[in-house]
Motif scaffolding. Structure first.
Motif, short mmCIF file in Angstrom:
data_model
loop_
_atom_site.label_atom_id
_atom_site.label_comp_id
_atom_site.label_asym_id
_atom_site.label_seq_id
_atom_site.Cartn_x
_atom_site.Cartn_y
_atom_site.Cartn_z
N GLU A 14 0.86 -1.18 0.00
CA GLU A 14 0.00 0.00 0.00
C GLU A 14 0.90 1.24 0.00
O GLU A 14 1.98 1.23 0.58
CB GLU A 14 -0.90 0.02 1.24
N LEU A 37 -3.62 -1.79 7.82
CA LEU A 37 -2.61 -1.36 6.86
C LEU A 37 -1.39 -2.28 6.88
O LEU A 37 -0.84 -2.61 5.82
CB LEU A 37 -2.18 0.08 7.17
N HIS A 76 -0.05 -5.78 4.84
CA HIS A 76 0.75 -5.83 3.63
C HIS A 76 1.95 -4.90 3.81
O HIS A 76 1.95 -4.03 4.68
CB HIS A 76 -0.07 -5.35 2.42
N VAL A 127 4.22 -1.64 3.19
CA VAL A 127 3.70 -0.27 3.08
C VAL A 127 4.80 0.68 2.60
O VAL A 127 5.94 0.60 3.07
CB VAL A 127 3.15 0.23 4.44
#
Length: 223
Positions: free
Chosen positions: A68, A83, A86, A88
Motif C-alpha cells: 500500500e 494497513l 501488507h 507499506v
C-alpha cells in the motif's frame, strides 16, 4: 486573437516500471528498491529532491511487493493493524516532524510490520527530519538509505517527454533540447514548464513548440 479558456485538468501520470527512465542519477536507487527482499530489517529510506521520482519508485515497489502507498501525514487517520497486513510505502515522512500523532503512528506501523517491508520517502536522511520521537528516529536511522540524485541531461529529457505524453502532447526533439539547456535542473521545474506551456498553448490555440517556449522564456525574463 481571442483567447481560449484553458482549464488545468489533472494529467494522468503513469507510475509503471516501464515508465521509469533509468540514468546514472537514479540507477542505484532503482537497484536498491528492486532488491527489496534483502533490505536490512526489511526497510529502506528513499531520499531525493522534490519531483525526483520518489513517488514513481514507491509505486514501482508497491506493484512488486503488493504494498500500500500512503502519505505519512495520513497515518493517524487509518487503521494501522489493517494497513500493516501488507508491506507499506510511506511518502514524505520528513514532513511530519513535530506532528506527534503522525510520528507515533509511523513508529507503531514500523513495529507492526516487523520487517515485512517498509519503504519511506523523504527529501533528506532521517537525521535531518527534526523528529521529536527518539524511538522513531532511531528506527529510521537504522534503515538503509537509497539516494536519487538531480537529473542529468538524458534523464531530464526523458522526463520532459513523459510529462508531455501524460498530457497527450507529442513534441519535437528541438523543444526538449531547448528546455533542457535553459531550465532549472530539477524535476519540479520540468513539471512547471510542461504545465505552463500546455496552458499557454491551449489559451492561444497553438501547438507546444520551441517557438512557444522561447516566447515563454522571454516573458519570464522580462517579468
Amino acid at each position: 486573437m481571442t483567447l481560449q479558456l484553458a482549464f488545468d485538468l489533472p494529467s494522468g501520470e503513469a507510475f509503471r516500471r516501464a515508465d521509469f527512465f533509468v540514468s546514472d542519477a537514479n540507477a542505484q536507487a532503482l537497484a536498491a528498491v528492486e532488491a527489496w527482499r534483502g533490505w536490512p530489517g526489511g526497510k529502506l529510506v528513499l531520499v531525493g529532491p522534490e519531483g525526483a521520482g520518489k513517488t514513481h519508485l514507491a509505486h514501482v515497489w508497491a506493484e512488486m511487493a503488493g504494498a500500500e502507498v500512503i502519505s505519512a501525514a495520513k497515518l493517524p487517520e487509518v487503521d494501522l493493524h489493517h494497513l500493516a497486513q501488507h508491506p507499506v510505502a510511506v511518502e514524505n515522512a520528513d514532513r511530519i516532524a513535530g506532528d506527534t500523532q503522525a510520528e507515533v503512528a509511523l513508529f507503531h506501523l514500523h513495529n507492526l510490520l516487523a520487517g515485512r517491508g517498509l519503504l519511506v520517502t523523504a527529501t533528506s536522511p532521517p537525521r535531518d527530519w527534526g523528529l521529536d520521537l527518539p524511538d522513531l528516529l532511531s528506527r529510521m536511522q537504522a534503515a538503509g538509505v537509497a539516494q536519487l540524485d538531480p537529473p542529468d541531461d538524458m534523464l531530464l529529457s526523458a522526463v520532459l517527454i513523459k510529462l508531455f505524453a501524460d498530457r497527450q502532447i507529442v513534441v519535437a526533439p528541438n523543444l526538449i533540447s531547448y528546455l533542457v539547456s535553459r531550465m532549472d535542473r530539477s524535476f519540479a521545474a520540468a513539471r512547471e514548464w510542461v504545465k505552463f506551456l500546455d496552458a499557454r498553448a491551449l489559451a492561444h490555440g497553438r501547438p507546444v513548440t520551441r517557438a512557444l517556449a522561447a516566447e515563454v522564456l522571454d516573458l519570464t525574463v522580462v517579468g
